[in-house]
Design an enzyme around this catalytic site. Structure first.
Site, PDB file in Angstrom:
ATOM      1  N   ASP A  14       1.459   8.542   7.450  1.00  0.00           N
ATOM      2  CA  ASP A  14       0.985   7.167   7.641  1.00  0.00           C
ATOM      3  C   ASP A  14       1.702   6.507   8.815  1.00  0.00           C
ATOM      4  O   ASP A  14       2.113   5.348   8.743  1.00  0.00           O
ATOM      5  CB  ASP A  14       1.199   6.350   6.363  1.00  0.00           C
ATOM      6  CG  ASP A  14       0.504   4.989   6.435  1.00  0.00           C
ATOM      7  OD1 ASP A  14      -0.551   4.894   7.085  1.00  0.00           O
ATOM      8  OD2 ASP A  14       1.032   4.029   5.849  1.00  0.00           O
ATOM      9  N   GLY A  38      -1.152  -4.023  -4.139  1.00  0.00           N
ATOM     10  CA  GLY A  38      -1.821  -3.235  -5.152  1.00  0.00           C
ATOM     11  C   GLY A  38      -1.052  -1.987  -5.538  1.00  0.00           C
ATOM     12  O   GLY A  38      -1.212  -1.476  -6.639  1.00  0.00           O
ATOM     13  N   VAL A  51       8.065  -4.822  -3.296  1.00  0.00           N
ATOM     14  CA  VAL A  51       9.281  -4.577  -2.531  1.00  0.00           C
ATOM     15  C   VAL A  51      10.236  -5.724  -2.812  1.00  0.00           C
ATOM     16  O   VAL A  51       9.863  -6.893  -2.726  1.00  0.00           O
ATOM     17  CB  VAL A  51       8.983  -4.494  -1.021  1.00  0.00           C
ATOM     18  CG1 VAL A  51      10.267  -4.157  -0.261  1.00  0.00           C
ATOM     19  CG2 VAL A  51       7.909  -3.456  -0.753  1.00  0.00           C
TER      20      VAL A  51
END
Length: 441
Positions: free
Chosen positions: A190, A74, A78
């Site tokens: 993250d 979404g 890559v």
């Protein structure tokens, strides 16, 4: 959170899009059960095949010619791309048009040079970054080191059957890499096992350093603009302050917290919180308020210093955490060197404060009940003591009165060995004289 990072939010996106797709036919992987983090399949070389030809195949972005799709999601895609000079394979990550805000693009343009200067053996190198206009407005792209044959940190540790000390030594190198990024002024935001890869030579590599900040993925999480089931998996690694939905109130200690979660999972093969099948608001509340599971309740051998290190990194109050990744690494190294660690178990006073913050109304009610109980016991004790004193005084008075009566009766009785002849004619004066004589004797 970055392109690879957001794969946790978008199951079709790979956490390690860098990996060699030739492993897709590995028989040991085909039997694995799907989980919330379905991107783990791609870590084993199972990239999602696009439904139709990707228009980017064959195009050139910057100095990179796109060869094939490694993963899509979404937030973007890559690609495997070839850099002409120097000639090498790279992982080219492109953010989908419309995902990034104007402020994020401005911030990205400002931070591009810093991201490119991140040079550490424990960080996947960002070779180049820029903006590309593919007819849908400018979108950020990153050309990153392609890590063929790498595996997720936790998967690598399991596959190699590393013991606790080996896992700690490997994790200490991850902390060192994270600290390098922090020194450059970049917070990862993250950190999770899927963003920490280990190469075939056993070297850990953090991927997507700084990408989260440049793509506003913090805001995507906090505004819940993502797949709900997958978001639960990502929230396991979010710090309490990240769950407060203010991306600007983040510092390096948020990464320290995420490292604590990764360390917990690396050592126990389970996350510190059970937030599966929980609503988003409840999962966030658990991360913000509930105490993490103690590692020793899962593996008893982790009792002691290892547990203390884990729980310090997972402190809700960031002022009580390790203040940097290097402090966490140093305590791990002290443990490995059989030296005293700096972390200390939380005091009883601090634990009571946490209990009060989490359960204020029940705690206040309990305190009031305890106070009333103590006052009641104290009042009862005073009454019992007063009654005992009164009983003792009454007994003393009775005994004294009885003694007086006995003495008076003895004085009125005729003496048995007396020269006085007692009879009807004896007067009280004679009796008193006789009693006085006996008392004097």
């Amino acid at each position: 959170m970055g392109i690879a990072g957001v794969c946790m939010l978008h199951p079709s996106m790979s956490d390690t899009d860098h990996l060699d797709a030739d492993a897709a036919n590995s028989p040991e992987d085909s039997s694995e059960e799907p989980t919330i983090d379905r991107s783990a399949e791609m870590l084993r070389g199972k990239p999602e095949v696009p439904r139709g030809p990707d228009p980017m195949i064959g195009r050139t972005v910057g100095h990179f010619k796109i060869k094939r799709v490694i993963g899509q999601g979404g937030m973007g895609a890559v690609y495997e791309a070839m850099q002409e000079t120097p000639r090498r394979v790279v992982a080219l990550k492109m953010i989908r048009a419309g995902v990034t805000s104007r402020s994020a693009i401005r911030r990205f343009q400002y931070e591009v040079q810093t991201l490119a200067r991140l040079r550490h053996p424990g960080i996947a190198q960002i070779y180049e970054a820029g903006m590309s206009d593919q007819g849908e407005g400018g979108t950020p792209w990153f050309a990153m080191e392609y890590l063929a044959g790498s595996r997720i940190l936790t998967h690598y540790a399991e596959d190699k059957k590393l013991d606790a000390r080996q896992r700690l030594a490997l994790f200490a190198r991850v902390c060192d890499a994270a600290h390098h990024g922090h020194q450059k002024g970049i917070i990862h935001r993250d950190l999770k096992p899927g963003n920490i890869l280990v190469t075939s030579s056993g070297d850990p590599k953090i991927i997507d350093f700084g990408v989260a900040r440049s793509t506003d993925s913090d805001m995507a999480v906090t505004t819940l603009q993502t797949d709900m089931g997958a978001l639960i998996g990502t929230m396991q690694y979010m710090s309490p302050e990240q769950c407060d939905a203010d991306p600007n109130d983040i510092d390096v200690r948020s990464d320290v917290y995420a490292l604590g979660v990764v360390l917990f999972e690396l050592l126990t093969n389970t996350p510190p919180y059970d937030i599966s099948n929980r609503p988003i608001h409840e999962a966030a509340r658990i991360v913000r308020e509930d105490a993490p599971t103690k590692p020793s309740t899962i593996i008893r051998l982790l009792r002691g210093d290892i547990e203390t290190i884990c729980l310090k990194a997972l402190e809700k109050d960031r002022d009580r955490r390790y203040q940097s990744a290097v402090e966490l690494r140093q305590d791990i190294e002290r443990y490995l060197d059989n030296e005293p660690i700096t972390a200390r178990r939380p005091t009883l006073t601090y634990q009571l404060k946490l209990l009060y913050r989490r359960h204020r109304a029940p705690v206040v009610l309990s305190i009031i009940l305890v106070i009333l109980l103590v006052l009641g016991v104290a009042a009862l004790s005073v009454l019992v003591s007063a009654q005992a004193a009164m009983n003792q005084e009454l007994h003393r008075q009775v005994s004294r009165s009885q003694n007086v009566i006995d003495s008076a009766l003895r004085m009125l009785e005729p003496p048995t060995n007396s020269d006085v002849s007692w009879g009807r004619d004896v007067t009280y004066e004679t009796v008193l004289d006789q009693a006085s004589s006996e008392l004097n004797d």
